[in-house]
Design a protein around this motif. Structure first.
Motif, PDB file in Angstrom:
ATOM      1  N   SER A  61      48.089  -2.742  56.489  1.00  0.00           N
ATOM      2  CA  SER A  61      47.360  -3.247  55.315  1.00  0.00           C
ATOM      3  C   SER A  61      48.309  -4.180  54.579  1.00  0.00           C
ATOM      4  CB  SER A  61      46.976  -2.074  54.411  1.00  0.00           C
ATOM      5  OG  SER A  61      46.647  -2.515  53.108  1.00  0.00           O
ATOM      6  N   ALA A  63      48.754  -3.762  51.736  1.00  0.00           N
ATOM      7  CA  ALA A  63      49.422  -2.776  50.875  1.00  0.00           C
ATOM      8  C   ALA A  63      50.751  -2.307  51.485  1.00  0.00           C
ATOM      9  CB  ALA A  63      48.510  -1.585  50.640  1.00  0.00           C
ATOM     10  N   VAL A  68      52.007  -1.673  45.550  1.00  0.00           N
ATOM     11  CA  VAL A  68      50.732  -1.267  44.932  1.00  0.00           C
ATOM     12  C   VAL A  68      51.028  -0.079  44.018  1.00  0.00           C
ATOM     13  CG1 VAL A  68      48.319  -0.636  45.327  1.00  0.00           C
ATOM     14  CG2 VAL A  68      49.542  -1.946  47.074  1.00  0.00           C
ATOM     15  N   ASN A  71      48.849   3.123  43.998  1.00  0.00           N
ATOM     16  CA  ASN A  71      48.699   3.901  45.240  1.00  0.00           C
ATOM     17  C   ASN A  71      49.983   3.864  46.071  1.00  0.00           C
ATOM     18  OD1 ASN A  71      45.970   2.706  44.409  1.00  0.00           O
ATOM     19  ND2 ASN A  71      45.376   4.352  45.797  1.00  0.00           N
ATOM     20  N   TYR A  74      49.822   5.554  49.660  1.00  0.00           N
ATOM     21  CA  TYR A  74      49.074   4.720  50.612  1.00  0.00           C
ATOM     22  C   TYR A  74      49.933   3.519  51.032  1.00  0.00           C
ATOM     23  CZ  TYR A  74      45.328   1.790  52.524  1.00  0.00           C
ATOM     24  OH  TYR A  74      44.568   0.993  53.339  1.00  0.00           O
ATOM     25  N   PRO A 106      44.934  -6.114  57.070  1.00  0.00           N
ATOM     26  CA  PRO A 106      43.891  -6.699  56.231  1.00  0.00           C
ATOM     27  C   PRO A 106      44.183  -6.450  54.757  1.00  0.00           C
ATOM     28  CG  PRO A 106      42.993  -5.094  57.808  1.00  0.00           C
ATOM     29  CD  PRO A 106      44.470  -4.904  57.759  1.00  0.00           C
ATOM     30  N   SER A 107      43.683  -7.345  53.924  1.00  0.00           N
ATOM     31  CA  SER A 107      43.608  -7.061  52.495  1.00  0.00           C
ATOM     32  C   SER A 107      42.270  -6.341  52.254  1.00  0.00           C
ATOM     33  CB  SER A 107      43.722  -8.373  51.718  1.00  0.00           C
ATOM     34  OG  SER A 107      43.830  -8.106  50.343  1.00  0.00           O
ATOM     35  N   PHE A 108      41.812  -6.273  51.031  1.00  0.00           N
ATOM     36  CA  PHE A 108      40.589  -5.538  50.690  1.00  0.00           C
ATOM     37  C   PHE A 108      39.431  -5.944  51.620  1.00  0.00           C
ATOM     38  CE2 PHE A 108      43.077  -6.192  46.825  1.00  0.00           C
ATOM     39  CZ  PHE A 108      43.256  -4.880  46.411  1.00  0.00           C
ATOM     40  N   MET A 113      34.843   3.148  53.353  1.00  0.00           N
ATOM     41  CA  MET A 113      35.948   3.717  52.571  1.00  0.00           C
ATOM     42  C   MET A 113      36.181   2.896  51.304  1.00  0.00           C
ATOM     43  SD  MET A 113      39.993   4.164  53.499  1.00  0.00           S
ATOM     44  CE  MET A 113      40.531   2.469  53.300  1.00  0.00           C
ATOM     45  N   PHE A 114      36.227   1.601  51.457  1.00  0.00           N
ATOM     46  CA  PHE A 114      36.514   0.728  50.318  1.00  0.00           C
ATOM     47  C   PHE A 114      35.388   0.824  49.291  1.00  0.00           C
ATOM     48  CE2 PHE A 114      36.250  -3.508  48.334  1.00  0.00           C
ATOM     49  CZ  PHE A 114      37.458  -3.471  47.653  1.00  0.00           C
ATOM     50  N   TYR A 118      36.495   2.604  45.907  1.00  0.00           N
ATOM     51  CA  TYR A 118      37.048   1.661  44.945  1.00  0.00           C
ATOM     52  C   TYR A 118      36.092   0.649  44.341  1.00  0.00           C
ATOM     53  CZ  TYR A 118      41.765   3.192  44.984  1.00  0.00           C
ATOM     54  OH  TYR A 118      42.872   3.943  44.767  1.00  0.00           O
ATOM     55  N   VAL A 131      45.264  -3.572  40.295  1.00  0.00           N
ATOM     56  CA  VAL A 131      44.463  -3.626  41.527  1.00  0.00           C
ATOM     57  C   VAL A 131      43.257  -4.550  41.329  1.00  0.00           C
ATOM     58  CG1 VAL A 131      43.102  -2.300  43.179  1.00  0.00           C
ATOM     59  CG2 VAL A 131      45.235  -1.365  42.305  1.00  0.00           C
ATOM     60  N   MET A 134      44.628  -7.966  41.650  1.00  0.00           N
ATOM     61  CA  MET A 134      44.921  -8.312  43.059  1.00  0.00           C
ATOM     62  C   MET A 134      43.636  -8.633  43.803  1.00  0.00           C
ATOM     63  SD  MET A 134      47.880  -6.040  44.827  1.00  0.00           S
ATOM     64  CE  MET A 134      47.498  -4.453  44.232  1.00  0.00           C
ATOM     65  N   ALA A 138      42.626 -11.968  45.642  1.00  0.00           N
ATOM     66  CA  ALA A 138      42.571 -11.934  47.113  1.00  0.00           C
ATOM     67  C   ALA A 138      41.153 -12.074  47.657  1.00  0.00           C
ATOM     68  CB  ALA A 138      43.203 -10.626  47.614  1.00  0.00           C
ATOM     69  N   THR A 167      43.225 -12.136  54.541  1.00  0.00           N
ATOM     70  CA  THR A 167      42.845 -12.070  53.121  1.00  0.00           C
ATOM     71  C   THR A 167      41.721 -13.069  52.900  1.00  0.00           C
ATOM     72  OG1 THR A 167      45.086 -11.470  52.485  1.00  0.00           O
ATOM     73  CG2 THR A 167      43.731 -12.438  50.760  1.00  0.00           C
TER      74      THR A 167
END
Ligand code: NAI
Ligand SMILES: CCCCC/C=C\C=C\C(=O)C/C=C\C/C=C\CCCC(=O)O
Length: 184
Positions: A61, A63, A68, A71, A74, A106-108, A113-114, A118, A131, A134, A138, A167
């Motif tokens: 990630s 991340a 981050v 998190n 993570y 990957p970014s977001f 899950m995402f 989130y 976050v 970010m 992104a 991204t």
């Protein structure tokens, strides 16, 4: 590498990115199996063990490349994935082993899950939250964006040890290593 009739192994293929990768591989005519772990892949693919060689794509990630604050566990685990993959790639006998080790970061990305963890909270969240900032900077990848990048990692030869980021607003970039045959 051409994917037609190649045997491929995807972990976490029931939903999200794993499912998108499995679908992308099937469209290319590959056969899918599901198995856990780089070490098992090595056991079955290493030319030194009688295998045919191949490619491992571990899922990190961004991340694992950027701090981050919210998190840290993570992010720390993803730093581990990046370091582990690069270390496996640094094997001085890599040509005898015949396996490329790559890391997709990957970014977001808009997966279950995402979304569940989130997205909804972030939409309502404080714009000063790091976050939220970010993510605003992104953007959010689709799973198709990341699956296309994944296929590029698989199909490009000479990319052992490469770490690729995806991204939404900046596209595909290499943070470590650069494939010799990649023309993008
Ligand atoms: N969604 C995002 O924004 C990003 C996700 N990632 C990474 O991508 C990977 C997949 O994430 P998503 O698709 O978003 O998650 P997801 O939760 O939507 O899908 C994960 C799938 O993996 C399965 N799974 C969980 N543990 C497993 C295990 N030990 N063995 C086999 N299958 C297992 C789950 O049952 C689920 O089907 C994760 O490693 C995540 O950290 C990386 C960057 C961004
Ligand atoms: C922020 C942790 C979220 C945990 C679980 C949900 C989704 C996972 C998302 C990611 O793995 C990506 C998370 C954070 C991105 C970190 C840095 C972004 C840097 C900006 C960029 O991509 O250029």
């Amino acid at each position: 590498m051409r994917l037609e009739n190649k045997v491929t192994i995807v972990t976490g293929g029931a939903q999200g990115l794993g499912k998108a990768f499995a679908e992308a591989l099937l469209k290319k005519g590959a056969k899918i199996g599901v198995i856990e772990g780089t070490r098992l892949a090595v056991k079955y693919m290493s030319k030194e063990e009688g295998g045919k060689g191949g490619v491992v794509v571990n899922l990190g990630s961004t991340a694992g490349l950027e701090p981050v604050y919210s998190n840290p566990v993570y992010a720390g685990s993803k730093c581990g994935v990046v370091g582990y993959t690069r270390s496996m790639a640094a094997n001085p006998s890599i040509h005898q082993v015949g396996i490329r080790f790559t890391c997709l970061c990957p970014s977001f990305t808009n997966t279950p899950m995402f979304k569940s963890d989130y997205l909804e909270d972030l939409k309502k969240g404080d714009p000063k939250d790091p976050v939220v900032q970010m993510m605003t900077k992104a953007g959010v990848n689709t799973v198709e964006d990341v699956a296309a990048a994944f296929l590029q990692l698989v199909e490009t030869d000479n990319n052992n040890g490469c770490v690729m980021t995806v991204t939404k607003y900046t596209g595909i970039q290499y943070r470590h290593g650069k494939p010799l045959t990649n023309k993008l």
